[in-house]
Scaffold this motif. Structure first.
Motif, PDB file in Angstrom:
ATOM      1  N   PRO A  15      -4.744 -52.897  15.118  1.00 51.40           N
ATOM      2  CA  PRO A  15      -6.107 -52.443  15.155  1.00 51.40           C
ATOM      3  C   PRO A  15      -6.415 -51.548  16.313  1.00 51.40           C
ATOM      4  CG  PRO A  15      -6.441 -54.856  15.619  1.00 51.40           C
ATOM      5  CD  PRO A  15      -4.951 -54.623  15.400  1.00 51.40           C
ATOM      6  N   PHE A  36      -4.418 -48.425  15.586  1.00 55.82           N
ATOM      7  CA  PHE A  36      -4.882 -47.602  14.364  1.00 55.82           C
ATOM      8  C   PHE A  36      -6.331 -46.826  14.615  1.00 55.82           C
ATOM      9  CE2 PHE A  36      -3.176 -50.965  10.903  1.00 55.82           C
ATOM     10  CZ  PHE A  36      -2.467 -49.801  10.518  1.00 55.82           C
ATOM     11  N   ILE A  37      -6.865 -47.405  15.580  1.00 57.59           N
ATOM     12  CA  ILE A  37      -8.203 -46.560  15.997  1.00 57.59           C
ATOM     13  C   ILE A  37      -7.961 -45.526  17.100  1.00 57.59           C
ATOM     14  CG2 ILE A  37      -9.852 -48.438  14.920  1.00 57.59           C
ATOM     15  CD1 ILE A  37     -10.482 -48.908  18.163  1.00 57.59           C
ATOM     16  N   LEU A  41      -9.642 -38.872  20.509  1.00 54.68           N
ATOM     17  CA  LEU A  41     -10.062 -37.479  19.937  1.00 54.68           C
ATOM     18  C   LEU A  41     -11.820 -37.265  20.197  1.00 54.68           C
ATOM     19  CD1 LEU A  41      -7.813 -36.609  17.236  1.00 54.68           C
ATOM     20  CD2 LEU A  41      -8.015 -35.334  19.541  1.00 54.68           C
ATOM     21  N   LEU A  42     -12.481 -38.397  19.533  1.00 53.86           N
ATOM     22  CA  LEU A  42     -13.874 -38.457  19.733  1.00 53.86           C
ATOM     23  C   LEU A  42     -14.294 -38.402  20.980  1.00 53.86           C
ATOM     24  CD1 LEU A  42     -15.027 -40.116  16.522  1.00 53.86           C
ATOM     25  CD2 LEU A  42     -15.242 -37.835  16.787  1.00 53.86           C
ATOM     26  N   PHE A 100     -13.460 -34.891  22.542  1.00 51.24           N
ATOM     27  CA  PHE A 100     -14.378 -33.750  22.088  1.00 51.24           C
ATOM     28  C   PHE A 100     -15.569 -34.110  21.882  1.00 51.24           C
ATOM     29  CE2 PHE A 100      -9.500 -32.667  21.477  1.00 51.24           C
ATOM     30  CZ  PHE A 100      -9.588 -31.803  22.277  1.00 51.24           C
ATOM     31  N   LEU A 147      -5.959 -40.247   9.624  1.00 52.20           N
ATOM     32  CA  LEU A 147      -6.204 -40.795  10.891  1.00 52.20           C
ATOM     33  C   LEU A 147      -7.556 -41.343  10.922  1.00 52.20           C
ATOM     34  CD1 LEU A 147      -5.210 -38.042  13.677  1.00 52.20           C
ATOM     35  CD2 LEU A 147      -4.015 -40.110  12.957  1.00 52.20           C
ATOM     36  N   MET A 151      -7.029 -44.479   8.840  1.00 55.26           N
ATOM     37  CA  MET A 151      -6.758 -45.501   9.617  1.00 55.26           C
ATOM     38  C   MET A 151      -7.654 -46.374  10.614  1.00 55.26           C
ATOM     39  SD  MET A 151      -3.168 -44.095  10.499  1.00 55.26           S
ATOM     40  CE  MET A 151      -2.259 -45.097  11.728  1.00 55.26           C
ATOM     41  N   ALA A 152      -8.399 -45.497  11.292  1.00 55.20           N
ATOM     42  CA  ALA A 152      -9.640 -46.072  12.051  1.00 55.20           C
ATOM     43  C   ALA A 152     -10.331 -46.922  10.997  1.00 55.20           C
ATOM     44  CB  ALA A 152     -10.301 -44.899  12.859  1.00 55.20           C
ATOM     45  N   TYR A 176      -9.789 -48.290   8.224  1.00 57.01           N
ATOM     46  CA  TYR A 176      -9.257 -49.612   7.885  1.00 57.01           C
ATOM     47  C   TYR A 176      -9.279 -50.565   9.097  1.00 57.01           C
ATOM     48  CZ  TYR A 176      -5.067 -52.373   6.921  1.00 57.01           C
ATOM     49  OH  TYR A 176      -4.254 -53.481   6.561  1.00 57.01           O
ATOM     50  N   ALA A 177      -9.028 -50.182  10.323  1.00 54.97           N
ATOM     51  CA  ALA A 177      -8.961 -51.279  11.437  1.00 54.97           C
ATOM     52  C   ALA A 177     -10.399 -52.075  11.815  1.00 54.97           C
ATOM     53  CB  ALA A 177      -8.500 -50.478  12.829  1.00 54.97           C
ATOM     54  N   LEU A 224      -7.364 -29.265  16.789  1.00 55.73           N
ATOM     55  CA  LEU A 224      -7.684 -30.747  17.645  1.00 55.73           C
ATOM     56  C   LEU A 224      -9.119 -31.213  17.735  1.00 55.73           C
ATOM     57  CD1 LEU A 224      -5.123 -31.110  20.514  1.00 55.73           C
ATOM     58  CD2 LEU A 224      -5.387 -32.635  18.459  1.00 55.73           C
ATOM     59  N   VAL A 248     -10.578 -35.305  13.852  1.00 48.89           N
ATOM     60  CA  VAL A 248     -11.202 -36.766  13.111  1.00 48.89           C
ATOM     61  C   VAL A 248     -12.731 -36.355  13.014  1.00 48.89           C
ATOM     62  CG1 VAL A 248      -9.452 -38.173  14.139  1.00 48.89           C
ATOM     63  CG2 VAL A 248     -11.331 -37.848  15.297  1.00 48.89           C
ATOM     64  N   GLY A 249     -13.483 -37.115  12.462  1.00 47.99           N
ATOM     65  CA  GLY A 249     -14.877 -37.280  11.998  1.00 47.99           C
ATOM     66  C   GLY A 249     -15.497 -38.517  12.107  1.00 47.99           C
ATOM     67  N   ALA A 250     -16.675 -38.702  12.535  1.00 47.79           N
ATOM     68  CA  ALA A 250     -17.398 -40.229  12.517  1.00 47.79           C
ATOM     69  C   ALA A 250     -17.577 -40.339  10.884  1.00 47.79           C
ATOM     70  CB  ALA A 250     -18.572 -40.175  13.240  1.00 47.79           C
ATOM     71  N   ILE A 252     -14.647 -41.609   8.906  1.00 46.75           N
ATOM     72  CA  ILE A 252     -14.374 -42.985   9.217  1.00 46.75           C
ATOM     73  C   ILE A 252     -15.388 -44.022   8.872  1.00 46.75           C
ATOM     74  CG2 ILE A 252     -14.118 -44.664  11.256  1.00 46.75           C
ATOM     75  CD1 ILE A 252     -13.327 -42.055  13.054  1.00 46.75           C
ATOM     76  N   LEU A 256       1.782 -51.209   9.180  1.00 50.21           N
ATOM     77  CA  LEU A 256       1.787 -49.717   8.733  1.00 50.21           C
ATOM     78  C   LEU A 256       2.137 -49.624   7.231  1.00 50.21           C
ATOM     79  CD1 LEU A 256       3.334 -47.414  11.392  1.00 50.21           C
ATOM     80  CD2 LEU A 256       1.111 -47.371  10.400  1.00 50.21           C
ATOM     81  N   PHE A 261      -0.690 -50.706   5.348  1.00 49.63           N
ATOM     82  CA  PHE A 261      -1.884 -49.527   5.128  1.00 49.63           C
ATOM     83  C   PHE A 261      -1.450 -48.454   4.092  1.00 49.63           C
ATOM     84  CE2 PHE A 261      -3.307 -45.110   6.419  1.00 49.63           C
ATOM     85  CZ  PHE A 261      -4.543 -45.565   6.355  1.00 49.63           C
TER      86      PHE A 261
END
Lengths: 296, 274
Positions: free
Chosen positions: A11, A14-15, A21-22, A25, B88, B91-92, B94-95, B144, B148-150, B153, B179, B182
């Motif tokens: 996990p 995965f995160i 990145l969050l 940035f 990405l 994946m987040a 999912y976790a 970059l 990713v974005g909240a 997710i 993996l 997933f």
């Protein structure tokens, strides 16, 4: 420690990309912004950090004396006061119209009303700039059908704000209308059937069933639209660059100009915090008002 | 009597709908019509919606006077990266949906908190970070910060939470790696979310303007929208070229949207917006 890591390795992996990145940035920048808002950081400071000096609250004091910033605050209030009600009412109205029937006509118009919201802002600016053109534009030609005089849509300081609002309004309806539409489709038919048995007509059904049950969607649309219009930015950036005479300058554009045109990073950062605080206050007020209302 | 009122109401509604829709269409019709006009038809008064002598010259000029092929390539690169970002996010999500681990709630809160931070606050510091990393004027610097974005997710987590654990346990007993679980188990199950997120990612990447504008100094890195704004500045009076450039950006996205619009509209229902 190692045991913990091995057990939960997957996990975390995965995160990891998203969290890194969050953090880099979004989370770290907010602290950097806070720190540099108390400094005089500019291009010289960017080249060599030893040239950056602390200035205490000077940026925050200066910005409220800056006539351009005050003007941008005033403009932003106008944008919000006119833009938000227009968008909320119109998108609810369009959603009600679209929800009225189920035929191909209604399905096709759903697409048509949504189209502006997926259209690139620069393309919008290019096309609307030409629509607003004083000599060859379509809008002045349309005014002439009604015997109205031609307008300088983007050059007249008092009209330019409203020209931008009209354009942003056109672009904002689609997304909000979809949210209302999803909410409308979640209202059980039995409510209407019960009301019909009691003899309720179309208007009464709308007034006493539909609109109250749209409460949450209305709240959501109002709050996101409000936050969006407080940050009104791309439209003046691509259409007028804040002109004429700063008549269309918004707070967000002021921050951008100071940061990226004038390279006054510290000053711009302090402006961005003023904007942030205003957004927080507006949000808190919205939630407070919402709390007073009846839940359905 | 009641029937007549009902049918009058319906006609009125449809008339309103069509009238409003036509008004919404005006800028699109104007754009498409004008993009085929030769240069001398732009100064005609009164202006016509459609060209008298249609021409493709404006579209040709996009590739000869401007480097629209380069801009298109850059835009497509950003689109590809936005799909990477979507994975990405998945994946987040999912976790967060299917694993227990120390600090899980804290991390999830951190991610949600980023949704509340306005772009204007992070804009300047993010530029400073990109500058410090030496990524100004590079594709990495453009891609970059928004990878990713909240919200994505969050959406993946919501949807994946509804999938039973048994399915995953069975795969684990069969000896499948995490993996593989997933990619071969989760991804197919949450296809509807991928459809929605994929289209939204495509639209977002295709339209991306501000960040490429800030980071790209070199015309070789310009995206379509930055190129179009350059065109607006350089050829301010050549409306035909401008309209062709705008149409070149807008028409593909509308075609894609029309194909997939059902998913997008369903997507808002999935996200629990009731």
């Amino acid at each position: 420690m190692l045991k913990q890591w091995n057990k939960h390795k997957m996990p975390y992996l995965f995160i990891a990309p998203a969290v890194i990145l969050l953090t880099l940035f979004s989370i770290v920048p907010i602290f950097i912004a806070l720190v540099i808002s108390f400094t005089d950081m500019d291009l010289v400071g960017l080249a060599d950090y030893s040239n950056i000096g602390g200035v205490g609250f000077a940026n925050y004091v200066d910005i409220f004396k800056d006539p351009v910033f005050l003007k941008s605050m005033y403009n932003t209030v106008i944008y919000v006061v006119i833009g938000v009600p227009m968008v909320v009412v119109a998108s609810m109205g369009v959603a009600l119209l679209l929800n009225y029937g189920t035929g191909w006509l209604f399905k096709s118009f759903r697409v048509i009303y949504y189209m502006p919201s997926i259209t690139n802002i620069v393309a919008v600016a290019v096309v609307w700039g030409y629509l607003y053109n004083g000599s060859y534009g379509l809008f002045n030609h349309m005014l002439s059908w009604f015997g109205l005089p031609a307008q300088q849509w983007l050059q007249d300081p008092s009209l330019a704000k409203f020209s931008l609002i009209l354009m942003a309004f056109w672009k904002a309806i689609g997304l909000n209308m979809i949210i209302f539409l999803a909410a409308l489709q979640g209202i059980p038919r039995t409510y209407y059937e019960a009301a019909e048995i009691d003899g309720a007509t179309g208007w009464k059904k709308l007034r006493y069933i539909t609109v109250p049950l749209l409460g949450f969607a209305t709240f959501f649309v109002t709050i996101t639209t409000l936050i969006g219009w407080i940050q009104f930015f791309e439209e003046p950036l691509v259409m007028t660059k804040g002109g004429p005479l700063n008549a269309t300058m918004s707070m967000a554009l002021f921050i951008y100009n100071n940061g990226f045109q004038l390279s006054k990073f510290g000053y711009a950062a302090s402006g961005s915090f003023v904007l942030f605080v205003i957004i927080i206050i507006a949000t808190v007020i919205q939630f407070a008002v919402k709390k007073k209302e009846v839940e359905y | 009597m009641a029937f007549r009122v009902k049918s009058m109401e319906k006609w009125l509604m449809m008339a309103l709908l069509i009238f409003g829709g036509l008004l919404m269409m005006v800028p699109f019709i104007w754009m498409i019509g004008s993009s085929f006009k030769p240069e001398n038809e732009f100064t005609v008064i009164p202006p016509a919606l459609f060209p008298q002598h249609p021409t493709l010259d404006n579209y040709r000029d996009l590739f000869t006077k401007m480097d629209f092929l380069v801009y298109l390539k850059n835009t497509l690169i950003i689109v590809v990266f936005s799909f990477v970002g979507m994975f990405l996010n998945a994946m987040a999500g999912y976790a967060f949906a299917k694993f227990e681990f120390p600090g899980k709630n804290k991390f999830f809160f951190l991610i949600l908190a980023t949704m509340m931070i306005p772009g204007q606050v992070t804009m300047i510091p993010t530029y400073l970070i990109i500058n410090k990393l030496g990524l100004v004027n590079t594709m990495a610097g453009i891609v970059l910060p928004g990878l990713v974005g909240a919200f994505g997710i969050f959406l993946f987590r919501q949807f994946m939470s509804t999938i039973p654990y048994d399915l995953l346990e069975a795969a684990r007993l069969d000896g499948a790696g995490e993996l593989r679980i997933f990619f071969q188990l989760m991804v197919p199950v949450v296809k509807p979310v991928f459809a929605v997120q994929g289209i939204l990612a495509f639209i977002g990447a295709w339209n991306s303007f501000l960040w490429p504008l800030i980071i790209a100094n070199d015309e070789k890195l310009y995206t379509l929208s930055v190129g179009l704004s350059l065109l607006k500045g350089q050829y301010g009076t050549e409306y035909g070229l401008q309209m062709a450039g705008a149409a070149f950006m807008v028409v593909p996205i509308i075609i894609i949207f029309i194909f997939f619009q059902k998913h997008i509209i369903e997507g808002y229902t999935i996200s629990g917006m009731k």
